[in-house]
Design a protein around this motif. Structure first.
Motif, PDB file in Angstrom:
ATOM      1  N   UNK A 169     -49.651 -31.905 -62.948  1.00 54.27           N
ATOM      2  CA  UNK A 169     -48.749 -33.063 -62.977  1.00 54.27           C
ATOM      3  C   UNK A 169     -47.533 -32.777 -63.854  1.00 54.27           C
ATOM      4  N   UNK A 170     -47.751 -32.052 -64.950  1.00 54.99           N
ATOM      5  CA  UNK A 170     -46.618 -31.630 -65.778  1.00 54.99           C
ATOM      6  C   UNK A 170     -45.666 -30.735 -64.987  1.00 54.99           C
ATOM      7  N   UNK A 171     -46.240 -29.826 -64.204  1.00 52.43           N
ATOM      8  CA  UNK A 171     -45.414 -28.940 -63.377  1.00 52.43           C
ATOM      9  C   UNK A 171     -44.596 -29.742 -62.371  1.00 52.43           C
ATOM     10  N   UNK A 172     -45.219 -30.735 -61.757  1.00 44.31           N
ATOM     11  CA  UNK A 172     -44.506 -31.564 -60.791  1.00 44.31           C
ATOM     12  C   UNK A 172     -43.370 -32.319 -61.472  1.00 44.31           C
ATOM     13  N   UNK A 173     -43.635 -32.916 -62.636  1.00 41.09           N
ATOM     14  CA  UNK A 173     -42.589 -33.636 -63.368  1.00 41.09           C
ATOM     15  C   UNK A 173     -41.448 -32.692 -63.733  1.00 41.09           C
ATOM     16  N   UNK A 174     -41.793 -31.506 -64.220  1.00 40.77           N
ATOM     17  CA  UNK A 174     -40.775 -30.535 -64.624  1.00 40.77           C
ATOM     18  C   UNK A 174     -39.904 -30.125 -63.440  1.00 40.77           C
ATOM     19  N   UNK A 175     -40.512 -29.936 -62.267  1.00 42.32           N
ATOM     20  CA  UNK A 175     -39.732 -29.548 -61.087  1.00 42.32           C
ATOM     21  C   UNK A 175     -38.860 -30.714 -60.598  1.00 42.32           C
ATOM     22  N   UNK A 176     -39.366 -31.934 -60.663  1.00 46.86           N
ATOM     23  CA  UNK A 176     -38.568 -33.101 -60.271  1.00 46.86           C
ATOM     24  C   UNK A 176     -37.328 -33.204 -61.155  1.00 46.86           C
ATOM     25  N   UNK A 177     -37.529 -33.105 -62.468  1.00 46.74           N
ATOM     26  CA  UNK A 177     -36.418 -33.247 -63.411  1.00 46.74           C
ATOM     27  C   UNK A 177     -35.447 -32.076 -63.289  1.00 46.74           C
ATOM     28  N   UNK A 178     -35.970 -30.855 -63.220  1.00 47.11           N
ATOM     29  CA  UNK A 178     -35.104 -29.674 -63.183  1.00 47.11           C
ATOM     30  C   UNK A 178     -34.238 -29.640 -61.926  1.00 47.11           C
ATOM     31  N   UNK A 179     -34.831 -29.919 -60.768  1.00 45.42           N
ATOM     32  CA  UNK A 179     -34.041 -29.888 -59.527  1.00 45.42           C
ATOM     33  C   UNK A 179     -32.979 -30.980 -59.523  1.00 45.42           C
ATOM     34  N   UNK A 180     -33.306 -32.148 -60.072  1.00 47.04           N
ATOM     35  CA  UNK A 180     -32.310 -33.209 -60.158  1.00 47.04           C
ATOM     36  C   UNK A 180     -31.196 -32.832 -61.138  1.00 47.04           C
ATOM     37  N   UNK A 181     -31.570 -32.209 -62.255  1.00 49.33           N
ATOM     38  CA  UNK A 181     -30.571 -31.810 -63.249  1.00 49.33           C
ATOM     39  C   UNK A 181     -29.627 -30.743 -62.695  1.00 49.33           C
TER      40      UNK A 181
END
Length: 560
Positions: A169-181
């Motif tokens: 779940x941390x990986x999913x959150x990190x990918x959501x935030x990073x791709x948006x950033x």
């Protein structure tokens, strides 16, 4: 529940009606299970953690663990194996029956309640909740921000995210935030970094300048922010901000903004922070709410940029940040902020005599620069507490202190937070997990072997170089405070990322700097690239002395 034995999807389970006819294929076992889980759900509403753990009510803990295993299998079957997603997508949900849908709903409610309780005090080993490899392939298939966010709408993330390991779940959150950033700001790797918003900050006015320049950005807080530091003598410090100066500024800003001496937050006996109910009397009503919104944006921007910061929040406040504050655990939350009041209410709850003898009424005393009395219900001062209404009184007192008195401040904080971080992104985590997302591991200690295993070497250094070996020997001998200072010196963050050093981007790097004499240079850092520039000192003793001097000097980018 076993997919190999029962061909009927969980959502399609039906019951035998009163006239003997079946609703679809009758299933008496499902009806009994629904009745049991519904009763358990209602019982847990009035069961506090002391009763659950110490008195083993409503069930012995080994039976609770059996329930967790059973309901985990049921939910896994319902959301993953029964192809719910495809059925809904194709518009073929007509096979669902009321019993099956109710069973899924109440099972999810019970499991979320038990998972929340287990996050405070373990009911079972953490792996008991998890289905291995769940979402692993889905995350690998995703390429864009839209792909990653679409996973949030999957049944497992909506209904029972606890089935997915915390790390995934941390990986999913990190990918959501990073791709948006990257979509908004660009990136160094793609050579399309955007100019961003320029901010000048004087080192002695970090909080004031931050409030002036940033508080009105709103959703634009997601854009890149570039910082120019102005020294105390009025000169612009050297250093071009491609991320490092901003991280340093945001870490400093967070430390000042969340300082309890600023009277916006109070701390529990365990040094956990929650909004100060008296903050509006200190800063004024409008200004207090403005400051809480700004603090929410500060936290949101830290999460958005992957910056771990210091504040450790109380469980009750973390519930507000997730956007679904639970009123089922008010007594347990109260125990974290006022143990004496909690003990008094627990005494009343278990008092076997006549509660009227205690001469209590439906009022509560507030100590906001002078004690005032407030009614808990209309005309509460005229209504005495009796055995018949004492549970309501206990609930209202706990709700007043845990929720009502801090709700206005918490709402303002979350307004600022959710402008930067979507609420749906945070609902993947329970409260302790959200704290790890904010500030890394709870103890703040640095895993030196993990740090060493994920470090890079440039400029002529290698893992086997004697200077590198000396460096890691020195770091291992440091106190936790010195290790945190070193990490901040190199990266501007004194806590490692929640997923460890393997997720640090750019990776922790040690660059060789050749010198003739030990006094030629001090260690320096390029925080934008998480790089430590380490001179080739003659001995481990000298290296340790010079490194400690550098990291404790706190001289900004003017240190040479």
């Amino acid at each position: 529940i076993d997919v190999n034995k029962g061909a009927v999807p969980i959502r399609a389970l039906s019951c035998q009606n009163a006239h003997g006819a079946n609703e679809g294929n009758g299933n008496i076992g499902a009806s009994v299970l629904l009745m049991f889980v519904t009763c358990l759900s209602h019982t847990l509403i009035v069961t506090d953690d002391v009763e659950l753990h110490e008195m083993e009510k409503p069930l012995p803990k080994h039976q609770v663990r059996r329930c967790i295993l059973l309901l985990k299998k049921l939910l896994y079957r319902a959301v993953c194996l029964d192809d719910v997603h495809n059925a809904t997508k194709n518009g073929k949900d007509q096979n669902s029956n009321h019993l099956g849908l109710a069973l899924i709903s109440v099972s999810s409610k019970v499991m979320n309640d038990l998972y929340s309780r287990s996050s405070r005090r373990l009911l079972c080993v953490p792996k008991l909740w998890i289905e291995e490899d769940l979402l692993e392939q889905d995350i690998r298939r995703c390429k864009s921000h839209l792909d990653y966010t679409s996973l949030l709408a999957s049944p497992v993330c909506r209904i029972c995210p606890f089935l997915v390991s915390f790390k995934r779940r941390l990986q999913l959150f990190e990918r959501i935030v990073t791709t948006n950033r990257v979509d908004i700001q660009g990136s160094n790797e793609q050579r399309n970094l955007k100019r961003g918003i320029m901010v000048k900050v004087q080192r002695g006015r970090v909080l004031e300048d931050g409030l002036i320049h940033l508080n009105n950005l709103g959703r634009n807080m997601r854009q890149r922010i570039c910082v120019n530091y102005i020294s105390d003598v009025g000169t612009t410090e050297s250093g071009v901000d491609v991320g490092g100066l901003f991280k340093e500024f945001w870490t400093d800003l967070s430390a000042l903004a969340f300082d309890p001496n600023y009277a916006l937050f109070k701390v529990t006996e365990d040094s956990l922070m929650y909004p100060n109910p008296s903050s509006k009397f200190v800063h004024g009503g409008d200004m207090s709410m403005k400051l809480f919104e700004f603090l929410g944006r500060i936290l949101g921007k830290a999460l958005y940029e992957g910056i771990t910061i210091q504040p450790q929040f109380a469980h009750l406040f973390l519930s507000f940040l997730r956007g679904d504050h639970s009123y089922l655990h008010l007594l347990t939350d109260l125990s974290t902020i006022d143990k004496q009041l909690y003990n008094n209410l627990m005494f009343l709850k278990t008092y076997e005599g006549d509660a009227a003898d205690l001469c209590l009424s439906f009022t509560v005393a507030n100590d906001d620069f002078g004690v005032t009395e407030q009614n808990l219900i209309p005309n509460g001062a005229d209504i005495e507490v009796t055995n018949g209404n004492k549970r309501r009184y206990i609930y209202l007192v706990a709700k007043h202190h845990v929720s009502d008195r801090i709700k206005e401040q918490s709402d303002a904080f979350t307004r600022g937070l959710w402008e930067v971080i979507d609420r749906s992104w945070l609902r993947l985590f329970n409260e302790p997990e959200l704290q790890v997302l904010i500030s890394g591991a709870s103890d703040g200690k640095i895993d030196v072997p993990d740090m060493k295993a994920n470090s890079k070497y440039t400029g002529g250094y290698s893992q086997l170089d004697r200077n590198v070996t000396r460096f890691w020997s020195v770091v291992s001998s440091f106190t936790p405070k010195q290790q945190a200072d070193l990490l901040r010196f190199v990266t501007s963050c004194e806590r490692p990322p929640p997923l460890g050093f393997s997720s640090m981007n750019p990776p922790f790097t040690i660059q060789r700097v050749g010198i003739m004499r030990d006094g030629d240079k001090l260690p320096s850092a390029s925080t934008c690239f998480n790089t430590l520039k380490l001179p080739t000192y003659s001995s481990e003793k000298v290296l340790k002395e010079r490194l400690i001097y550098a990291i404790e000097s706190k001289s900004g980018f003017e240190l040479t």
